[in-house]
Design a protein around this motif. Structure first.
Motif, short mmCIF file in Angstrom:
data_model
loop_
_atom_site.label_atom_id
_atom_site.label_comp_id
_atom_site.label_asym_id
_atom_site.label_seq_id
_atom_site.Cartn_x
_atom_site.Cartn_y
_atom_site.Cartn_z
N LEU A 45 0.89 -1.10 -0.17
CA LEU A 45 0.00 0.24 -0.14
C LEU A 45 0.77 1.34 0.12
CD1 LEU A 45 -2.83 -1.00 2.65
CD2 LEU A 45 -3.12 -0.57 0.00
N GLY A 46 2.06 1.30 0.65
CA GLY A 46 2.85 2.45 0.75
C GLY A 46 3.42 2.57 -0.62
N LEU A 47 3.95 1.54 -1.35
CA LEU A 47 4.25 1.68 -2.89
C LEU A 47 3.02 2.42 -3.74
CD1 LEU A 47 6.27 -1.43 -3.39
CD2 LEU A 47 7.37 0.85 -3.01
N ASN A 48 1.89 2.01 -3.72
CA ASN A 48 0.79 2.43 -4.15
C ASN A 48 0.48 3.99 -3.90
OD1 ASN A 48 0.28 0.36 -5.93
ND2 ASN A 48 -1.05 -0.49 -4.34
N MET A 49 1.05 4.30 -2.56
CA MET A 49 0.58 5.82 -2.49
C MET A 49 1.59 6.83 -2.99
SD MET A 49 -1.93 6.08 -0.28
CE MET A 49 -2.65 4.78 -0.90
N ALA A 50 2.60 6.13 -3.45
CA ALA A 50 3.28 7.16 -4.48
C ALA A 50 2.64 7.58 -5.66
CB ALA A 50 4.85 6.13 -5.15
N MET A 51 1.50 7.04 -5.95
CA MET A 51 0.71 7.65 -6.88
C MET A 51 0.08 8.93 -6.61
SD MET A 51 -0.77 4.31 -9.00
CE MET A 51 -1.52 3.36 -7.64
N SER A 53 1.51 11.38 -6.03
CA SER A 53 2.44 12.41 -6.60
C SER A 53 2.21 12.80 -7.95
CB SER A 53 3.73 12.19 -6.36
OG SER A 53 4.20 11.00 -7.08
N ASP A 54 1.13 12.00 -8.51
CA ASP A 54 0.95 12.41 -9.79
C ASP A 54 0.16 13.66 -10.22
OD1 ASP A 54 1.50 9.75 -10.48
OD2 ASP A 54 -0.64 8.95 -10.61
N GLY A 55 0.78 14.43 -11.13
CA GLY A 55 0.40 15.67 -11.19
C GLY A 55 1.26 16.62 -10.71
N TYR A 56 2.59 16.10 -10.20
CA TYR A 56 3.44 17.01 -9.31
C TYR A 56 3.13 17.91 -8.66
CZ TYR A 56 8.10 18.99 -9.06
OH TYR A 56 9.33 19.62 -8.43
N PRO A 57 2.65 17.68 -7.26
CA PRO A 57 2.51 18.74 -6.27
C PRO A 57 3.49 19.45 -5.99
CG PRO A 57 2.69 16.59 -5.30
CD PRO A 57 2.63 16.28 -6.76
N SER A 59 3.43 21.92 -3.44
CA SER A 59 3.47 22.27 -1.93
C SER A 59 4.44 21.38 -1.08
CB SER A 59 2.08 22.10 -1.29
OG SER A 59 2.19 22.11 -0.11
N LYS A 60 5.01 22.06 -0.25
CA LYS A 60 5.80 21.12 0.67
C LYS A 60 4.90 20.13 1.74
CE LYS A 60 10.00 24.11 1.02
NZ LYS A 60 10.65 24.85 1.95
N VAL A 61 3.91 20.83 2.08
CA VAL A 61 2.90 19.94 2.88
C VAL A 61 2.44 18.54 2.03
CG1 VAL A 61 0.53 19.70 3.77
CG2 VAL A 61 2.20 21.95 3.85
N SER A 62 2.30 18.91 0.63
CA SER A 62 1.88 17.53 -0.33
C SER A 62 3.05 16.64 -0.34
CB SER A 62 1.47 18.07 -1.63
OG SER A 62 0.42 18.88 -1.67
N PHE A 63 4.18 17.10 -0.52
CA PHE A 63 5.20 15.94 -0.42
C PHE A 63 5.51 15.46 0.84
CE2 PHE A 63 7.07 18.73 -4.06
CZ PHE A 63 7.19 17.53 -5.11
N ALA A 64 5.32 16.25 2.10
CA ALA A 64 5.25 15.61 3.18
C ALA A 64 4.35 14.64 3.36
CB ALA A 64 5.19 16.36 4.50
N ALA A 65 3.24 14.68 2.92
CA ALA A 65 1.93 13.85 2.94
C ALA A 65 2.24 12.60 2.07
CB ALA A 65 0.62 14.60 2.44
N ILE A 66 2.81 12.93 1.02
CA ILE A 66 3.19 11.72 0.26
C ILE A 66 4.18 10.81 0.71
CG2 ILE A 66 4.30 10.91 -1.87
CD1 ILE A 66 2.85 13.43 -3.02
N GLY A 118 -4.00 11.28 1.89
CA GLY A 118 -4.76 11.72 0.58
C GLY A 118 -5.41 13.01 0.70
N VAL A 119 -5.95 13.32 1.81
CA VAL A 119 -6.91 14.50 1.96
C VAL A 119 -5.77 15.80 1.85
CG1 VAL A 119 -8.09 15.78 3.60
CG2 VAL A 119 -8.74 13.31 3.12
N ALA A 120 -4.80 15.54 2.41
CA ALA A 120 -3.65 16.69 2.83
C ALA A 120 -2.91 16.94 1.33
CB ALA A 120 -2.55 16.31 3.69
N VAL A 121 -2.84 15.92 0.40
CA VAL A 121 -2.12 16.27 -0.70
C VAL A 121 -3.18 16.79 -1.49
CG1 VAL A 121 -1.44 14.86 -2.91
CG2 VAL A 121 -0.63 14.13 -0.78
N GLU A 122 -4.36 16.47 -1.55
CA GLU A 122 -5.46 17.34 -2.46
C GLU A 122 -5.80 18.43 -1.86
OE1 GLU A 122 -6.98 16.23 -5.40
OE2 GLU A 122 -5.67 14.66 -5.17
#
Length: 125
Positions: A45-51, A53-57, A59-66, A118-122
């Motif tokens: 599941l952690g490997l799938n969470m790399a997805m 980052s699709d769309g290249y966020p 924000s630093k918050v998005s990177f931290a959440a990913i 996922g909510v933080a990234v979006e």
């Protein structure tokens, strides 16, 4: 009469020791089966969470959440299982339920951390 009492006492002691050994074996077997299984599932599941980052966020918050979504479930599962092993070792009485409770806690932690990430990234994309 005394020999009947002693033999009954001996049978009860053997039954009690047998129950403790069976509980210890069951606890150990559940840890041996469930710990690698939960680590494999959370790693996948952690490997799938790399997805996320699709769309290249940007924000630093998005990177931290990913990164939290990628590595958090596996590290959290490892910490929960190690804590459960120490708890089962320190407990008296039946302990077969500890690995089952650890697996449930792992599932809840994984769902919670990946959902929040996922909510933080979006939200901060």
């Amino acid at each position: 009469m005394k020999s009947n009492f002693l033999s009954l006492l001996g049978v009860l002691c053997v039954a009690a020791v047998g129950a403790l050994v069976a509980d210890a074996f069951t606890t150990l077997a559940l840890f041996v089966v469930l710990t690698p299984l939960t680590l494999l599932v959370t790693g996948y599941l952690g490997l799938n969470m790399a997805m996320l980052s699709d769309g290249y966020p940007k924000s630093k918050v998005s990177f931290a959440a990913i990164y939290t979504a990628m590595f958090g479930p596996t590290l959290g599962t490892l910490a929960i299982n190690i804590g459960a092993m120490f708890l089962a070792h320190a407990m008296t009485g039946p302990t077969f339920w500890v690995p089952l409770a650890a697996a449930a806690a792992n599932a809840l932690f994984t769902v919670g951390i990946t959902s929040l990430a996922g909510v933080a990234v979006e939200a901060f994309r």
